[in-house]
Scaffold this motif. Structure first.
Motif, mmCIF file in Angstrom:
data_model
loop_
_atom_site.group_PDB
_atom_site.id
_atom_site.type_symbol
_atom_site.label_atom_id
_atom_site.label_comp_id
_atom_site.label_asym_id
_atom_site.label_seq_id
_atom_site.Cartn_x
_atom_site.Cartn_y
_atom_site.Cartn_z
ATOM 1 N N ALA A 141 0.834 -1.208 0.000
ATOM 2 C CA ALA A 141 0.000 0.000 0.000
ATOM 3 C C ALA A 141 0.863 1.250 0.000
ATOM 4 N N TRP A 142 1.936 1.250 0.787
ATOM 5 C CA TRP A 142 2.861 2.382 0.823
ATOM 6 C C TRP A 142 3.525 2.559 -0.547
ATOM 7 N N LYS A 143 3.909 1.443 -1.161
ATOM 8 C CA LYS A 143 4.561 1.499 -2.464
ATOM 9 C C LYS A 143 3.612 2.064 -3.526
ATOM 10 N N LEU A 144 2.369 1.633 -3.499
ATOM 11 C CA LEU A 144 1.391 2.135 -4.458
ATOM 12 C C LEU A 144 1.169 3.635 -4.305
ATOM 13 N N ALA A 145 1.312 4.110 -3.072
ATOM 14 C CA ALA A 145 1.137 5.538 -2.808
ATOM 15 C C ALA A 145 2.404 6.333 -3.123
ATOM 16 N N GLY A 146 3.479 5.627 -3.526
ATOM 17 C CA GLY A 146 4.727 6.308 -3.849
ATOM 18 C C GLY A 146 5.506 6.770 -2.629
ATOM 19 N N ALA A 147 5.224 6.170 -1.482
ATOM 20 C CA ALA A 147 5.888 6.572 -0.231
ATOM 21 C C ALA A 147 6.968 5.571 0.149
ATOM 22 N N ASN A 148 7.941 6.032 0.942
ATOM 23 C CA ASN A 148 8.957 5.124 1.479
ATOM 24 C C ASN A 148 8.300 4.236 2.535
ATOM 25 N N SER A 149 8.403 2.941 2.336
ATOM 26 C CA SER A 149 7.726 2.008 3.235
ATOM 27 C C SER A 149 8.583 1.663 4.454
ATOM 28 N N PRO A 150 8.023 1.848 5.671
ATOM 29 C CA PRO A 150 8.742 1.445 6.881
ATOM 30 C C PRO A 150 8.489 -0.017 7.248
ATOM 31 N N TRP A 151 7.632 -0.689 6.458
ATOM 32 C CA TRP A 151 7.164 -1.998 6.900
ATOM 33 C C TRP A 151 8.185 -3.110 6.800
ATOM 34 N N PRO A 152 9.102 -3.138 5.835
ATOM 35 C CA PRO A 152 10.152 -4.162 5.898
ATOM 36 C C PRO A 152 10.981 -4.058 7.179
ATOM 37 N N ARG A 153 11.338 -2.824 7.548
ATOM 38 C CA ARG A 153 12.109 -2.634 8.782
ATOM 39 C C ARG A 153 11.310 -3.114 9.996
ATOM 40 N N SER B 260 13.542 -9.436 -1.273
ATOM 41 C CA SER B 260 13.378 -8.364 -2.253
ATOM 42 C C SER B 260 12.473 -7.252 -1.733
ATOM 43 N N LEU B 261 11.594 -7.555 -0.803
ATOM 44 C CA LEU B 261 10.741 -6.525 -0.217
ATOM 45 C C LEU B 261 11.575 -5.459 0.491
ATOM 46 N N ASN B 262 12.765 -5.854 0.942
ATOM 47 C CA ASN B 262 13.660 -4.917 1.626
ATOM 48 C C ASN B 262 14.771 -4.424 0.693
ATOM 49 N N ASP B 263 14.533 -4.529 -0.614
ATOM 50 C CA ASP B 263 15.474 -4.013 -1.632
ATOM 51 C C ASP B 263 16.836 -4.698 -1.578
ATOM 52 N N SER B 264 16.856 -5.987 -1.322
ATOM 53 C CA SER B 264 18.128 -6.712 -1.261
ATOM 54 C C SER B 264 18.896 -6.569 -2.567
ATOM 55 N N ILE B 265 20.218 -6.543 -2.455
ATOM 56 C CA ILE B 265 21.113 -6.400 -3.601
ATOM 57 C C ILE B 265 21.756 -7.756 -3.843
ATOM 58 N N TRP B 266 21.493 -8.352 -4.986
ATOM 59 C CA TRP B 266 21.920 -9.728 -5.244
ATOM 60 C C TRP B 266 23.258 -9.760 -5.963
ATOM 61 N N ILE B 267 24.190 -10.529 -5.411
ATOM 62 C CA ILE B 267 25.494 -10.683 -6.054
ATOM 63 C C ILE B 267 25.907 -12.150 -6.050
ATOM 64 N N GLN B 268 26.739 -12.516 -7.006
ATOM 65 C CA GLN B 268 27.274 -13.873 -7.116
ATOM 66 C C GLN B 268 28.675 -13.872 -6.521
ATOM 67 N N ARG B 269 28.785 -14.209 -5.245
ATOM 68 C CA ARG B 269 30.071 -14.093 -4.548
ATOM 69 C C ARG B 269 31.127 -15.044 -5.088
ATOM 70 N N SER B 270 30.687 -16.164 -5.644
ATOM 71 C CA SER B 270 31.666 -17.137 -6.146
ATOM 72 C C SER B 270 32.247 -16.718 -7.496
ATOM 73 N N ARG C 286 20.218 5.269 -0.343
ATOM 74 C CA ARG C 286 19.706 4.142 0.435
ATOM 75 C C ARG C 286 20.800 3.599 1.337
ATOM 76 N N ALA C 287 20.475 3.384 2.607
ATOM 77 C CA ALA C 287 21.423 2.740 3.517
ATOM 78 C C ALA C 287 21.578 1.277 3.109
ATOM 79 N N VAL C 288 22.818 0.800 3.125
ATOM 80 C CA VAL C 288 23.133 -0.559 2.698
ATOM 81 C C VAL C 288 23.970 -1.228 3.786
ATOM 82 N N CYS C 289 23.828 -2.530 3.914
ATOM 83 C CA CYS C 289 24.667 -3.287 4.855
ATOM 84 C C CYS C 289 25.218 -4.524 4.165
ATOM 85 N N PHE C 290 26.494 -4.800 4.380
ATOM 86 C CA PHE C 290 27.020 -6.108 4.009
ATOM 87 C C PHE C 290 27.958 -6.610 5.098
#
Length: 248
Positions: A24-36, A101-111, A131-135
């Motif tokens: 619903a937040w995404k449809l409204a074009g708002a930043n969604s706090p719900w994944p967090r 993916s709901l939390n905008d995960s960044i997919w990489i092939q580490r191997s 966007r704040a990122v963590c690895f």
């Protein structure tokens, strides 16, 4: 068994509540706090009770942390709300891929060592968006409570320095519950069953260390300095006391 079933039921209810609100937040074009908020809920239901040290911001930050268990994602995601750099292999599970993916995960092939440049570019584009990122620079959970050397390769995403972006080391300490939550060589299912069946809470100290400026050092030095900050914070950890998560 009953404790595990009750926790699983609470997790499902949390997902049912948060996912529609997220869309619903995404449809409204708002930043969604719900994944967090959902990650916060998963951690809380699993027994995590955080003692948060230091301050953080939810934009223009690359968080780098020690890694021992999947609960690390709930700890950082439930507070700082960062998007995580995830292994491409996790896409093998459609459910895990969808949820991540709901939390905008960044997919990489580490191997894929030959594709590191492309992986770095993907991470950099997300960082440039603010966007704040963590690895997890250890790139494994096998170190357990010991902090393995941080791999410098993905730090290349920081260079040339992005204006306003900082690197913030994060130290996660599960105290005397470490053996319950750490992954090691076990399967994810075995660790999950142990965590969800565990009686009582898991007091957890998370320290957001002083931010580092990428303009002040190269990627290899950044890997060394950020790891040392995590090691020092873990060494300074005192006995845990249960406390509530920060206000959401």
């Amino acid at each position: 068994m009953l404790r595990r079933l009750l926790r699983i039921s609470a997790l499902v209810l949390g997902m049912i509540a948060c996912v529609p609100l997220h869309y619903a937040w995404k449809l409204a074009g708002a930043n969604s706090p719900w994944p967090r908020r959902f990650l916060f809920w998963v951690g809380y239901v699993s027994g995590i009770r955080l003692n948060v040290q230091g301050s953080y911001r939810r934009t223009n930050t690359l968080f780098v942390a020690n890694h021992a268990t999947w609960l690390d994602i709930m700890v950082i995601g439930g507070t700082a709300g960062a998007a995580f750099v995830a292994k491409e292999e996790l896409k093998g599970s459609r459910f895990v891929h969808w949820m991540a993916s709901l939390n905008d995960s960044i997919w990489i092939q580490r191997s894929d060592r030959t594709g590191i440049h492309g992986q770095v570019e993907v991470i950099r584009k997300v960082l440039e968006s603010g966007r704040a990122v963590c690895f997890f620079p250890e790139a494994t959970t096998k170190g357990g409570k010991d902090v393995l050397p941080f791999r410098a390769s993905l730090f290349s995403a920081l260079y040339p320095p992005i204006p306003g972006l900082v690197v913030q080391p994060v130290a996660i300490d599960y105290g005397d519950k470490d053996e319950i939550v750490t992954w090691g060589d076990e399967s994810g299912g075995a660790v999950t069953n142990r965590i969800l069946s565990h009686k009582g809470n898991i007091p957890t100290r998370v320290t957001f260390c002083e931010p580092l400026d990428p303009a002040q050092m190269d990627r290899k030095r950044m890997a060394v300095v950020s790891r040392q900050a995590v090691v020092d914070a873990l060494s300074a950890s005192e006995p845990q006391h249960p406390s509530l998560y920060p206000a959401q």
